[in-house]
Design a protein around this motif. Structure first.
Motif, PDB file in Angstrom:
ATOM      1  N   ALA A 237      51.324  48.244  32.808  1.00 26.65           N
ATOM      2  CA  ALA A 237      50.600  49.095  33.753  1.00 26.65           C
ATOM      3  C   ALA A 237      49.266  49.566  33.178  1.00 26.65           C
ATOM      4  CB  ALA A 237      51.464  50.297  34.137  1.00 26.65           C
ATOM      5  N   LEU A 238      49.266  49.953  31.906  1.00 24.83           N
ATOM      6  CA  LEU A 238      48.047  50.462  31.282  1.00 24.83           C
ATOM      7  C   LEU A 238      46.980  49.378  31.150  1.00 24.83           C
ATOM      8  CD1 LEU A 238      49.579  52.731  28.487  1.00 24.83           C
ATOM      9  CD2 LEU A 238      48.457  53.477  30.607  1.00 24.83           C
ATOM     10  N   ALA A 239      47.389  48.175  30.780  1.00 29.04           N
ATOM     11  CA  ALA A 239      46.417  47.090  30.627  1.00 29.04           C
ATOM     12  C   ALA A 239      45.800  46.709  31.962  1.00 29.04           C
ATOM     13  CB  ALA A 239      47.096  45.877  29.987  1.00 29.04           C
ATOM     14  N   LEU A 264      38.859  43.196  41.164  1.00 24.40           N
ATOM     15  CA  LEU A 264      40.176  42.593  41.385  1.00 24.40           C
ATOM     16  C   LEU A 264      40.501  41.586  40.284  1.00 24.40           C
ATOM     17  CD1 LEU A 264      39.977  42.044  45.254  1.00 24.40           C
ATOM     18  CD2 LEU A 264      41.204  43.851  44.033  1.00 24.40           C
ATOM     19  N   ASN A 265      39.512  40.782  39.928  1.00 24.56           N
ATOM     20  CA  ASN A 265      39.725  39.823  38.842  1.00 24.56           C
ATOM     21  C   ASN A 265      39.977  40.526  37.514  1.00 24.56           C
ATOM     22  OD1 ASN A 265      39.454  37.523  40.432  1.00 24.56           O
ATOM     23  ND2 ASN A 265      37.243  37.378  40.106  1.00 24.56           N
ATOM     24  N   GLY A 266      39.307  41.657  37.302  1.00 21.07           N
ATOM     25  CA  GLY A 266      39.543  42.425  36.086  1.00 21.07           C
ATOM     26  C   GLY A 266      40.958  42.957  36.002  1.00 21.07           C
ATOM     27  N   THR A 267      41.503  43.372  37.139  1.00 24.00           N
ATOM     28  CA  THR A 267      42.899  43.831  37.183  1.00 24.00           C
ATOM     29  C   THR A 267      43.832  42.716  36.753  1.00 24.00           C
ATOM     30  OG1 THR A 267      42.328  45.293  39.031  1.00 24.00           O
ATOM     31  CG2 THR A 267      44.669  44.856  38.647  1.00 24.00           C
ATOM     32  N   LEU A 268      43.633  41.530  37.333  1.00 24.73           N
ATOM     33  CA  LEU A 268      44.483  40.390  36.992  1.00 24.73           C
ATOM     34  C   LEU A 268      44.272  39.964  35.537  1.00 24.73           C
ATOM     35  CD1 LEU A 268      44.164  38.231  40.236  1.00 24.73           C
ATOM     36  CD2 LEU A 268      46.068  39.713  39.551  1.00 24.73           C
ATOM     37  N   ALA A 269      43.024  40.034  35.072  1.00 27.97           N
ATOM     38  CA  ALA A 269      42.752  39.664  33.682  1.00 27.97           C
ATOM     39  C   ALA A 269      43.482  40.588  32.713  1.00 27.97           C
ATOM     40  CB  ALA A 269      41.246  39.703  33.418  1.00 27.97           C
ATOM     41  N   GLY A 270      43.512  41.881  33.020  1.00 27.70           N
ATOM     42  CA  GLY A 270      44.258  42.814  32.192  1.00 27.70           C
ATOM     43  C   GLY A 270      45.735  42.475  32.150  1.00 27.70           C
ATOM     44  N   LEU A 271      46.269  42.081  33.299  1.00 29.34           N
ATOM     45  CA  LEU A 271      47.681  41.696  33.379  1.00 29.34           C
ATOM     46  C   LEU A 271      47.951  40.413  32.602  1.00 29.34           C
ATOM     47  CD1 LEU A 271      48.207  42.539  37.144  1.00 29.34           C
ATOM     48  CD2 LEU A 271      49.485  43.576  35.255  1.00 29.34           C
ATOM     49  N   VAL A 272      47.085  39.428  32.767  1.00 30.20           N
ATOM     50  CA  VAL A 272      47.259  38.166  32.042  1.00 30.20           C
ATOM     51  C   VAL A 272      47.186  38.404  30.536  1.00 30.20           C
ATOM     52  CG1 VAL A 272      46.191  35.924  31.548  1.00 30.20           C
ATOM     53  CG2 VAL A 272      46.408  36.713  33.917  1.00 30.20           C
ATOM     54  N   ALA A 273      46.213  39.206  30.106  1.00 29.23           N
ATOM     55  CA  ALA A 273      46.021  39.428  28.676  1.00 29.23           C
ATOM     56  C   ALA A 273      47.207  40.139  28.031  1.00 29.23           C
ATOM     57  CB  ALA A 273      44.741  40.219  28.448  1.00 29.23           C
ATOM     58  N   ILE A 274      47.779  41.105  28.722  1.00 28.78           N
ATOM     59  CA  ILE A 274      48.879  41.879  28.126  1.00 28.78           C
ATOM     60  C   ILE A 274      50.197  41.119  28.175  1.00 28.78           C
ATOM     61  CG2 ILE A 274      49.695  43.094  30.192  1.00 28.78           C
ATOM     62  CD1 ILE A 274      49.153  44.550  26.628  1.00 28.78           C
ATOM     63  N   THR A 275      50.251  40.027  28.916  1.00 27.79           N
ATOM     64  CA  THR A 275      51.504  39.286  29.071  1.00 27.79           C
ATOM     65  C   THR A 275      52.028  38.749  27.747  1.00 27.79           C
ATOM     66  OG1 THR A 275      51.012  38.717  31.373  1.00 27.79           O
ATOM     67  CG2 THR A 275      52.541  37.289  30.222  1.00 27.79           C
ATOM     68  N   ALA A 276      51.149  38.300  26.878  1.00 32.02           N
ATOM     69  CA  ALA A 276      51.603  37.805  25.569  1.00 32.02           C
ATOM     70  C   ALA A 276      52.018  38.938  24.652  1.00 32.02           C
ATOM     71  CB  ALA A 276      50.494  36.984  24.908  1.00 32.02           C
ATOM     72  N   ALA A 293      39.575  42.567  28.398  1.00 31.27           N
ATOM     73  CA  ALA A 293      39.823  41.507  29.377  1.00 31.27           C
ATOM     74  C   ALA A 293      38.958  41.693  30.618  1.00 31.27           C
ATOM     75  CB  ALA A 293      41.299  41.474  29.756  1.00 31.27           C
ATOM     76  N   GLY A 294      38.829  42.940  31.099  1.00 32.27           N
ATOM     77  CA  GLY A 294      38.020  43.207  32.278  1.00 32.27           C
ATOM     78  C   GLY A 294      36.556  42.884  32.072  1.00 32.27           C
ATOM     79  N   ILE A 295      36.047  43.118  30.880  1.00 32.58           N
ATOM     80  CA  ILE A 295      34.642  42.808  30.565  1.00 32.58           C
ATOM     81  C   ILE A 295      34.456  41.298  30.407  1.00 32.58           C
ATOM     82  CG2 ILE A 295      32.815  43.096  28.853  1.00 32.58           C
ATOM     83  CD1 ILE A 295      34.037  45.901  28.285  1.00 32.58           C
ATOM     84  N   ILE A 296      35.383  40.666  29.707  1.00 28.45           N
ATOM     85  CA  ILE A 296      35.297  39.218  29.493  1.00 28.45           C
ATOM     86  C   ILE A 296      35.255  38.475  30.820  1.00 28.45           C
ATOM     87  CG2 ILE A 296      36.614  37.218  28.700  1.00 28.45           C
ATOM     88  CD1 ILE A 296      37.548  38.860  26.332  1.00 28.45           C
ATOM     89  N   ILE A 297      36.063  38.909  31.769  1.00 23.55           N
ATOM     90  CA  ILE A 297      36.181  38.186  33.025  1.00 23.55           C
ATOM     91  C   ILE A 297      34.861  38.158  33.780  1.00 23.55           C
ATOM     92  CG2 ILE A 297      36.854  40.049  34.601  1.00 23.55           C
ATOM     93  CD1 ILE A 297      38.553  36.688  34.378  1.00 23.55           C
ATOM     94  N   PHE A 298      34.084  39.220  33.690  1.00 21.29           N
ATOM     95  CA  PHE A 298      32.798  39.284  34.379  1.00 21.29           C
ATOM     96  C   PHE A 298      31.852  38.208  33.845  1.00 21.29           C
ATOM     97  CE2 PHE A 298      28.409  40.917  34.424  1.00 21.29           C
ATOM     98  CZ  PHE A 298      28.222  41.052  35.791  1.00 21.29           C
ATOM     99  N   TYR A 299      31.732  38.119  32.539  1.00 22.90           N
ATOM    100  CA  TYR A 299      30.812  37.150  31.936  1.00 22.90           C
ATOM    101  C   TYR A 299      31.365  35.721  31.997  1.00 22.90           C
ATOM    102  CZ  TYR A 299      28.061  41.092  30.317  1.00 22.90           C
ATOM    103  OH  TYR A 299      27.279  42.213  30.278  1.00 22.90           O
ATOM    104  N   SER A 300      32.666  35.581  31.935  1.00 20.66           N
ATOM    105  CA  SER A 300      33.270  34.257  32.000  1.00 20.66           C
ATOM    106  C   SER A 300      33.013  33.598  33.353  1.00 20.66           C
ATOM    107  CB  SER A 300      34.782  34.358  31.749  1.00 20.66           C
ATOM    108  OG  SER A 300      35.407  33.114  31.965  1.00 20.66           O
ATOM    109  N   ALA A 301      33.196  34.337  34.435  1.00 18.84           N
ATOM    110  CA  ALA A 301      32.970  33.779  35.772  1.00 18.84           C
ATOM    111  C   ALA A 301      31.523  33.317  35.925  1.00 18.84           C
ATOM    112  CB  ALA A 301      33.317  34.821  36.829  1.00 18.84           C
ATOM    113  N   VAL A 321      40.638  32.173  30.271  1.00 17.35           N
ATOM    114  CA  VAL A 321      39.939  32.962  29.260  1.00 17.35           C
ATOM    115  C   VAL A 321      40.725  34.225  28.909  1.00 17.35           C
ATOM    116  CG1 VAL A 321      37.827  34.232  28.740  1.00 17.35           C
ATOM    117  CG2 VAL A 321      37.691  32.042  29.944  1.00 17.35           C
ATOM    118  N   ALA A 322      41.217  34.924  29.909  1.00 19.26           N
ATOM    119  CA  ALA A 322      42.031  36.116  29.636  1.00 19.26           C
ATOM    120  C   ALA A 322      43.337  35.744  28.947  1.00 19.26           C
ATOM    121  CB  ALA A 322      42.305  36.881  30.925  1.00 19.26           C
ATOM    122  N   GLY A 323      43.878  34.572  29.269  1.00 24.27           N
ATOM    123  CA  GLY A 323      45.093  34.112  28.591  1.00 24.27           C
ATOM    124  C   GLY A 323      44.856  33.859  27.117  1.00 24.27           C
ATOM    125  N   VAL A 324      43.692  33.281  26.794  1.00 25.40           N
ATOM    126  CA  VAL A 324      43.332  33.062  25.387  1.00 25.40           C
ATOM    127  C   VAL A 324      43.179  34.398  24.663  1.00 25.40           C
ATOM    128  CG1 VAL A 324      41.527  32.225  23.840  1.00 25.40           C
ATOM    129  CG2 VAL A 324      42.267  30.812  25.761  1.00 25.40           C
TER     130      VAL A 324
END
Length: 435
Positions: A237-239, A264-276, A293-301, A321-324
């Protein structure tokens, strides 16, 4: 079998239900993020592809991952899974099978993000079979089934690599072979914004995915005895919260406007990143992981867009990218107390060893998923005489060209009639428009 067996089994089935419900999140997310003329197609292919993935997983996928008579590369038993239970187990094996099946379906849904609005329906069908049999199970075995990365102590609690990076690399192979959608890029290389038709659907899809993620991560504890699932849910939840806030703020700072899609993508990126890392890091670290993760997603797209990689659902950034990043993050933040797999991270005295294992894991898994998917899609293109629908079919939309009807039939039905004054009106999408 004691009471704990039944409670654990019920918990796993609840987790499986939540993960399967995430397919509904993908329906709304993908349909809302693309154009109206393709909405029915995108929604429908999500259901039939999950059906294909389920059957293939039952036939061979589960055995390739968890088969006991395997080796460092692949499992070789439990094919056409019977559902038989094992005496003395802590939970139902059949419940575990359904839970793992749900994960395989999510990875395929991620992969199909790279196909959106231009792939033939037959390509979805064939690739669903091959991905579910030959791509996802191999990587899952390496990390979760006792394969060579598991032997090295690779940390991936719920699948930042296994599920998300694997699906994203397949999506990358598809975007390269399919090439961009008509009208996406100009001759000078600049990109045009092809907006999705319903941002409310997209937002609701993200919320459903967020809720389903508690089954994804907390359900991966596979038990309730010590209450650890609550801690995993807290980190999740926090991520997600941190990812949504950081993505919104970075878009606001850079663009001068707060971009909802980025949030919205930042929300999902946080979820993907914390999954591992959700079971291996402290709560403060989950916030940091989500923020980054939220910052990375902006520049990655923006990076992929500038290189003419047309990714309508942002699968490469959100899940790749968020998975990595999420997988690497345990190499920094895993604590000695929580590192039930592998070793502590760099910031907790573990040195570079675990970070090296994590980097090895994402490199090997990413390359295998990309190369194998690329080869499979190339072979499919030879069998089907191409992966992509014709230009005419793409322009009229896949709803009509592939299925013979629109997902929004009233919106595309046109009738012409005079009003009381004799002026002719054309009714389109429920709105009167003067000729």
């Amino acid at each position: 079998m004691g009471e704990l067996f039944y409670i654990n089994s019920l918990w796993i089935i609840l987790g499986a239900i939540l993960v399967i419900l995430m397919q509904g999140g993908f329906v709304l997310l993908e349909a809302g993020s693309t154009r109206m003329k393709n909405a029915g197609h995108i929604a429908g292919k999500t259901i039939f592809s999950f059906g294909i993935a389920s059957l293939v997983f039952w036939a061979v996928g589960y055995g390739f991952i968890f088969g006991e008579n395997g080796n460092f590369f692949i499992g070789l038993s439990e094919f056409f899974y019977s559902g038989a239970e094992v005496e003395g187990a802590a939970y139902s094996n059949a419940a575990f099978f359904v839970f793992q099946l749900a994960f395989a379906g999510i990875s395929l849904a991620i992969a199909f993000g790279g196909f959106a609005e231009r792939a033939k329906l037959s390509v979805y069908l064939l690739f669903a079979i091959l991905f579910s049999a030959l791509v996802y199970p191999v990587i899952a075995h390496w990390i979760w089934g006792g394969g060579w990365l598991a032997e090295h102590g690779k940390q991936d609690f719920a699948g930042s690599t296994v599920v998300h990076l694997t699906g994203a690399m397949a999506a990358l192979a598809a975007t390269i072979l399919l090439k961009p959608r008509i009208g996406k890029y100009n001759a000078d290389g600049t990109a045009n914004n092809i907006s999705g038709h319903n941002q409310v659907y997209t937002t609701l899809g993200v919320l459903i995915l967020w809720v389903g993620w508690f089954g994804f991560n907390a359900g991966s504890t596979l038990g309730v005895e010590d209450g650890f699932f609550g801690f995993v849910a807290l980190n999740t939840a926090l991520a997600a919260a941190a990812g949504s806030v950081s993505a919104l703020l970075i878009s606001w700072i850079v663009l001068g406007k707060s971009d909802i899609t980025t949030m919205l993508n930042g929300t999902l990126a946080g979820l993907v990143a914390i999954t591992a890392s959700c079971a291996f890091v402290e709560t403060w670290a989950s916030v940091v992981i989500g923020l980054i993760a939220g910052i990375i997603i902006f520049y990655s797209a923006r990076f992929f867009d500038k290189r003419k990689i047309d990714d309508p659902i942002f699968a490469l950034s959100v899940h790749g990218v968020a998975g990595v990043w999420g997988t690497l993050s345990t190499g920094f933040f895993a604590t000695p107390e929580l590192a039930s797999v592998g070793k502590p991270g760099l910031f907790y005295g573990g040195g570079l060893e675990q970070l090296g294992v994590q980097a090895l894991g994402v490199t090997a898994s990413g390359l295998f998923a990309f190369v194998t998917s690329f080869v499979l899609l190339y072979l499919i293109s030879k069998v089907l005489n191409g992966l992509r629908v014709t230009e005419e079919q793409e322009l009229i939309g896949l709803d009509l060209s592939e299925h013979g009807g629109y997902g929004y039939p009233e919106a595309f039905a046109q009738t012409t009639a005079p009003d009381a004054s004799g002026t002719t009106f054309t009714t389109n999408a429920g709105q009167p428009v003067r000729d």
